[in-house]
Design an enzyme around this catalytic site. Structure first.
Site, mmCIF file in Angstrom:
data_model
loop_
_atom_site.group_PDB
_atom_site.id
_atom_site.type_symbol
_atom_site.label_atom_id
_atom_site.label_comp_id
_atom_site.label_asym_id
_atom_site.label_seq_id
_atom_site.Cartn_x
_atom_site.Cartn_y
_atom_site.Cartn_z
ATOM 1 N N LYS A 104 0.821 -1.216 0.000
ATOM 2 C CA LYS A 104 0.000 0.000 0.000
ATOM 3 C C LYS A 104 0.854 1.263 0.000
ATOM 4 C CE LYS A 104 -3.837 -1.788 2.858
ATOM 5 N NZ LYS A 104 -4.527 -1.581 4.152
ATOM 6 N N ASP A 120 -10.106 0.207 2.138
ATOM 7 C CA ASP A 120 -9.887 -1.221 1.918
ATOM 8 C C ASP A 120 -10.981 -1.795 1.023
ATOM 9 O OD1 ASP A 120 -7.514 -1.763 3.202
ATOM 10 O OD2 ASP A 120 -8.439 -2.494 5.051
ATOM 11 N N ASP A 122 -12.714 -4.353 1.510
ATOM 12 C CA ASP A 122 -13.851 -4.883 2.277
ATOM 13 C C ASP A 122 -14.621 -3.770 2.988
ATOM 14 O OD1 ASP A 122 -11.906 -4.291 4.130
ATOM 15 O OD2 ASP A 122 -11.974 -6.218 5.172
ATOM 16 N N HIS A 258 -16.826 -1.122 7.572
ATOM 17 C CA HIS A 258 -15.634 -1.930 7.311
ATOM 18 C C HIS A 258 -15.930 -3.375 7.714
ATOM 19 C CE1 HIS A 258 -10.929 -2.038 7.703
ATOM 20 N NE2 HIS A 258 -11.398 -2.923 6.849
#
Length: 334
Positions: A104, A120, A122, A258
């Site tokens: 990242k 992210d 997810d 999240h």
């Protein structure tokens, strides 16, 4: 309350001659598994809330072309990056795949953008958060994490029972030789400014920093400690907050969810893991699927129909395999 913040000068040295600001969301993808579904869902979620900015997908070379085509068909900007590895070590990461997440750091080299919001794969966005791009420059913005789950069992906070989400419940022991740790953020969502200088500093610092269980999240917390500013948890609801600190959560106000708790990935959800049979979890999983399955949110290409490839998006999506991840060995940082 956030502590006093001292501005990191490396953020400021490149501001004088910048072009008009360019903004984007950015996420990260590795391997040939099913996380591509998460990115598709995120792209559609950003369209649903009418975000004005594109979604850039920073991906490792092992992401197959069929998955790249899925993402292009959803309007994503595909950017291949090379892996970043920590120094040689014997550390046991909280999750084996966390070693990949050091890659990242490459997004700080996306210098064509003046400000980005990292999310992210997810994560799902249920309300427009474009206003976060207008936060003051020179700081790192993210939501404080929770230390109450067993994944934190390696930490001093967990052993004491201390959590920064409710420090008044279990206070930091007065007889401890060290003061309470600095505020610690969850790196699944953050607002940052790409910068070649910051990028080089990140890589150089990584070379001399021993890895730790939460990989790049621990590293980013260390690196940005002096310029970190907490933002409300509505911008990154870690699902464990629902059962660890329900008094802090107003679910109807949450903008970003999240799905990082074990068993909560909507595209793998069975409801069998701990806490996954909760009604609020089922509702949030259903909300994710409502976005993912909404064909009206598919990207509307401006390319004439007769110029598009013959492979349809639906046929590509149908070919996505069950979860599988390609892992890299971990040589020294470079």
């Amino acid at each position: 309350m956030a502590p006093e913040i001292s501005v990191n000068p490396m953020y400021l040295s490149e501001k004088a001659h910048q072009a008009p600001p360019r903004r984007a969301y950015v996420t990260f993808l590795a391997g040939n598994g099913d996380y591509v579904k998460g990115v598709v869902g995120l792209a559609k979620g950003l369209r649903k809330v009418k975000s004005a900015y594109p979604l850039v997908v920073a991906m490792l070379p092992d992401v197959p072309e069929e998955h790249r085509e899925i993402l292009r068909s959803q309007g994503c900007v595909v950017r291949e990056i090379e892996p970043v590895y920590p120094p040689d070590n014997q550390v046991e990461f909280a999750m084996a795949y966390y070693v990949l997440n050091y890659s990242k750091l490459r997004i700080w080299n996306f210098e064509e953008y003046s400000k980005m919001i990292y999310l992210d794969a997810d994560i799902q966005v249920f309300d427009n958060i474009d206003h976060l791009f207008d936060l003051s420059d020179a700081y790192f913005y993210a939501v404080m994490d929770c230390f109450c789950e067993k994944t934190w069992s390696h930490s001093l906070q967990y052993s004491i029972g201390y959590c920064q989400q409710c420090p008044e419940k279990v206070t930091w022991p007065e007889d401890m030789e060290s003061p309470p740790p600095p505020l610690y953020f969850n790196a699944g969502m953050f607002v940052f400014e790409p910068s070649p200088l910051t990028y080089e500093s990140l890589l150089q610092t990584l070379e001399i920093t021993p890895p730790s269980p939460f990989a790049e999240q621990d590293f980013l917390n260390m690196f940005f400690e002096k310029v970190y500013k907490p933002i409300p948890l509505v911008y990154n609801l870690v699902l464990a907050m629902l059962w660890r600190h329900p008094e802090n959560v107003e679910l109807e106000k949450v903008k970003v969810v999240h799905y990082c708790a074990a068993g909560s990935k909507p595209w793998r959800y069975t409801g069998e893991e701990a806490n996954m049979d909760r009604e609020d979890i089922k509702m949030l999983v259903d909300k994710w699927w409502d976005v993912y399955n909404d064909e009206s949110l598919d990207f509307k290409s401006k390319i004439p129909a007769d110029a598009e490839e013959t492979v349809t998006k639906s046929s590509i999506l149908a070919s996505v395999l069950e979860p599988e991840m390609t892992y890299f060995p971990a040589p020294s940082a470079a």
